[in-house]
Design a protein around this motif. Structure first.
Motif, PDB file in Angstrom:
ATOM      1  N   ILE A  32      -6.965   2.016  11.530  1.00 35.80           N
ATOM      2  CA  ILE A  32      -6.322   2.917  10.568  1.00 35.80           C
ATOM      3  C   ILE A  32      -4.823   2.998  10.857  1.00 35.80           C
ATOM      4  N   LEU A  33      -4.451   3.077  12.131  1.00 37.20           N
ATOM      5  CA  LEU A  33      -3.026   3.106  12.488  1.00 37.20           C
ATOM      6  C   LEU A  33      -2.312   1.843  12.016  1.00 37.20           C
ATOM      7  N   ASN A  34      -2.976   0.706  12.134  1.00 37.26           N
ATOM      8  CA  ASN A  34      -2.405  -0.558  11.663  1.00 37.26           C
ATOM      9  C   ASN A  34      -2.170  -0.505  10.152  1.00 37.26           C
ATOM     10  N   LEU A  35      -3.149  -0.008   9.403  1.00 35.57           N
ATOM     11  CA  LEU A  35      -2.982   0.126   7.953  1.00 35.57           C
ATOM     12  C   LEU A  35      -1.858   1.097   7.620  1.00 35.57           C
ATOM     13  N   ILE A  39       1.551   0.256   5.377  1.00 32.70           N
ATOM     14  CA  ILE A  39       1.952   0.945   4.145  1.00 32.70           C
ATOM     15  C   ILE A  39       3.291   1.660   4.323  1.00 32.70           C
ATOM     16  N   ALA A  40       3.566   2.158   5.533  1.00 32.68           N
ATOM     17  CA  ALA A  40       4.877   2.767   5.798  1.00 32.68           C
ATOM     18  C   ALA A  40       5.968   1.706   5.654  1.00 32.68           C
ATOM     19  N   THR A  73      -8.210   5.135   1.225  1.00 30.64           N
ATOM     20  CA  THR A  73      -6.989   5.082   0.432  1.00 30.64           C
ATOM     21  C   THR A  73      -5.857   5.671   1.245  1.00 30.64           C
ATOM     22  N   LEU A  74      -4.774   4.917   1.328  1.00 25.27           N
ATOM     23  CA  LEU A  74      -3.570   5.357   2.025  1.00 25.27           C
ATOM     24  C   LEU A  74      -2.462   5.510   0.992  1.00 25.27           C
ATOM     25  N   LYS A  75      -1.776   6.637   1.057  1.00 25.77           N
ATOM     26  CA  LYS A  75      -0.682   6.925   0.141  1.00 25.77           C
ATOM     27  C   LYS A  75       0.582   7.152   0.959  1.00 25.77           C
ATOM     28  N   ALA A  76       1.689   6.549   0.525  1.00 30.27           N
ATOM     29  CA  ALA A  76       2.952   6.679   1.247  1.00 30.27           C
ATOM     30  C   ALA A  76       4.081   7.008   0.290  1.00 30.27           C
TER      31      ALA A  76
END
Length: 178
Positions: A32-35, A39-40, A73-76
């Protein structure tokens, strides 16, 4: 030049596979940290139009486990801009595809620095702030920076006062043998 946060917002969704899990079937925090880092990078690069590097990550608390088979889902979004740096706010949610239940898994703030073609820090566009929420996010980033400066100087070896902390350690799960 100034840009609106919406211009660089990024959202990605990925299915969590068994290869992403630990022995108990939960997704590795490192995955998760890698993802989150990816995205950042995408969000900061989109805002700055430069290659960006991660300068720091502000606290990541894993609030809920993510299961194999869930959609993550990751939102940035860029919350703050300095001269060459940006604070990217991230939110991670997991959705059970069978029930539709969505859970908040973590949020964090990545400080990203824009680099030019020679690897030197590059100036970034400022941020257009047009809502109470964007003022809150920008101000919160400033406050976090101030807190980080205080934390790092308080425990600098040349500034550290041993006697100020020995009593605190007595109530902790530690044995002081100085």
């Amino acid at each position: 030049m100034f840009k609106h946060p919406k211009e660089s917002q990024v959202t990605i969704t990925e299915l969590m596979l068994p290869s992403h899990s630990n022995f108990s079937g939960k997704i590795h925090g490192g995955h998760i940290l890698n993802l989150m880092d990816q995205i950042a990078f995408a969000c900061a690069s989109k805002h700055s139009r430069h290659y960006c590097v991660t300068a720091s990550v502000n606290r990541v608390d894993f609030l809920n486990p993510i299961e194999v088979g869930e959609l993550v889902t990751l939102k940035a979004s860029v919350n703050y801009t300095g001269r060459t740096s940006m604070v990217v706010g991230l939110r991670v949610e997991a959705e059970n595809i069978q029930t539709g239940v969505v859970k908040h898994c973590n949020s964090s703030y990545f400080t990203m620095v824009a680099k030019d073609d020679n690897g030197k820090n590059a100036k970034v566009p400022g941020l257009i702030i047009d809502s109470v929420e964007s003022v809150r996010r920008f101000a919160r980033s400033i406050a976090r920076q101030e807190q980080a400066k205080k934390r790092s100087s308080k425990f600098k070896a040349s500034e550290f006062e041993l006697d100020d902390y020995l009593d605190i350690l007595k109530s902790q799960n530690a044995k002081v043998t100085l």
